[in-house]
Design a protein around this motif. Structure first.
Motif, PDB file in Angstrom:
ATOM      1  N   TYR A  16     -14.340   1.597   4.006  1.00 42.63           N
ATOM      2  CA  TYR A  16     -13.032   1.020   4.303  1.00 42.63           C
ATOM      3  C   TYR A  16     -13.217  -0.288   5.058  1.00 42.63           C
ATOM      4  CZ  TYR A  16      -8.216   0.568   5.898  1.00 42.63           C
ATOM      5  OH  TYR A  16      -6.938   0.112   6.125  1.00 42.63           O
ATOM      6  N   TYR A  35      -9.316   0.550  -3.789  1.00 39.76           N
ATOM      7  CA  TYR A  35      -7.871   0.724  -3.703  1.00 39.76           C
ATOM      8  C   TYR A  35      -7.354  -0.269  -2.667  1.00 39.76           C
ATOM      9  CZ  TYR A  35      -8.883   4.999  -6.223  1.00 39.76           C
ATOM     10  OH  TYR A  35      -9.328   5.907  -7.162  1.00 39.76           O
ATOM     11  N   VAL A  38      -4.431  -0.135   1.508  1.00 38.30           N
ATOM     12  CA  VAL A  38      -4.460   1.227   2.047  1.00 38.30           C
ATOM     13  C   VAL A  38      -4.534   1.130   3.573  1.00 38.30           C
ATOM     14  CG1 VAL A  38      -5.755   3.391   2.133  1.00 38.30           C
ATOM     15  CG2 VAL A  38      -5.568   2.125  -0.021  1.00 38.30           C
ATOM     16  N   LEU A  42      -4.125   6.231   6.390  1.00 37.55           N
ATOM     17  CA  LEU A  42      -4.500   6.977   5.186  1.00 37.55           C
ATOM     18  C   LEU A  42      -6.006   7.124   5.079  1.00 37.55           C
ATOM     19  CD1 LEU A  42      -2.120   5.916   2.277  1.00 37.55           C
ATOM     20  CD2 LEU A  42      -2.386   8.163   3.305  1.00 37.55           C
ATOM     21  N   HIS A  43      -6.742   6.087   5.451  1.00 31.40           N
ATOM     22  CA  HIS A  43      -8.207   6.180   5.428  1.00 31.40           C
ATOM     23  C   HIS A  43      -8.674   7.309   6.349  1.00 31.40           C
ATOM     24  CE1 HIS A  43     -12.121   4.887   7.323  1.00 31.40           C
ATOM     25  NE2 HIS A  43     -12.465   5.204   6.088  1.00 31.40           N
ATOM     26  N   ILE A  60      -3.226   8.638  -2.551  1.00 34.28           N
ATOM     27  CA  ILE A  60      -3.727   7.271  -2.749  1.00 34.28           C
ATOM     28  C   ILE A  60      -3.848   6.884  -4.219  1.00 34.28           C
ATOM     29  CG2 ILE A  60      -5.683   5.711  -2.337  1.00 34.28           C
ATOM     30  CD1 ILE A  60      -6.227   7.444   0.226  1.00 34.28           C
ATOM     31  N   TYR A  64      -1.385   3.288  -5.282  1.00 33.32           N
ATOM     32  CA  TYR A  64      -1.949   2.018  -4.853  1.00 33.32           C
ATOM     33  C   TYR A  64      -2.649   1.324  -6.021  1.00 33.32           C
ATOM     34  CZ  TYR A  64      -0.910   3.425  -0.125  1.00 33.32           C
ATOM     35  OH  TYR A  64      -0.241   3.807   1.001  1.00 33.32           O
TER      36      TYR A  64
END
Length: 70
Positions: A16, A35, A38, A42-43, A60, A64
């Motif tokens: 991420y 994606y 994000v 959410l990560h 996700i 996305y």
């Protein structure tokens, strides 16, 4: 992007980038997807989920924009 190996039957590693809000997922198959837009929330949810594949599908994958890389 640096990815962290995870325990999952479908996902090998997850990365991420908070500055660009890009989530990168490497699947067991070897395919890598990014994606876009994000959130860190959410990560973190994905990383702490008991079923990472289910969390990705539910929260996700279909909501996305994404692209296959490599």
């Amino acid at each position: 992007m640096l990815r962290i190996p995870v325990s999952s039957s479908t996902i090998r590693s997850i990365g991420y980038d908070g500055q660009s809000s890009i989530l990168e997922v490497e699947f067991i198959s070897g395919e890598i997807y990014q994606y876009f837009n994000v959130s860190e929330y959410l990560h973190q949810g994905l990383m702490s989920a008991s079923s990472k594949g289910q969390f990705l599908n539910d929260n996700i994958k279909y909501g996305y924009r994404y692209q296959k890389v490599g």
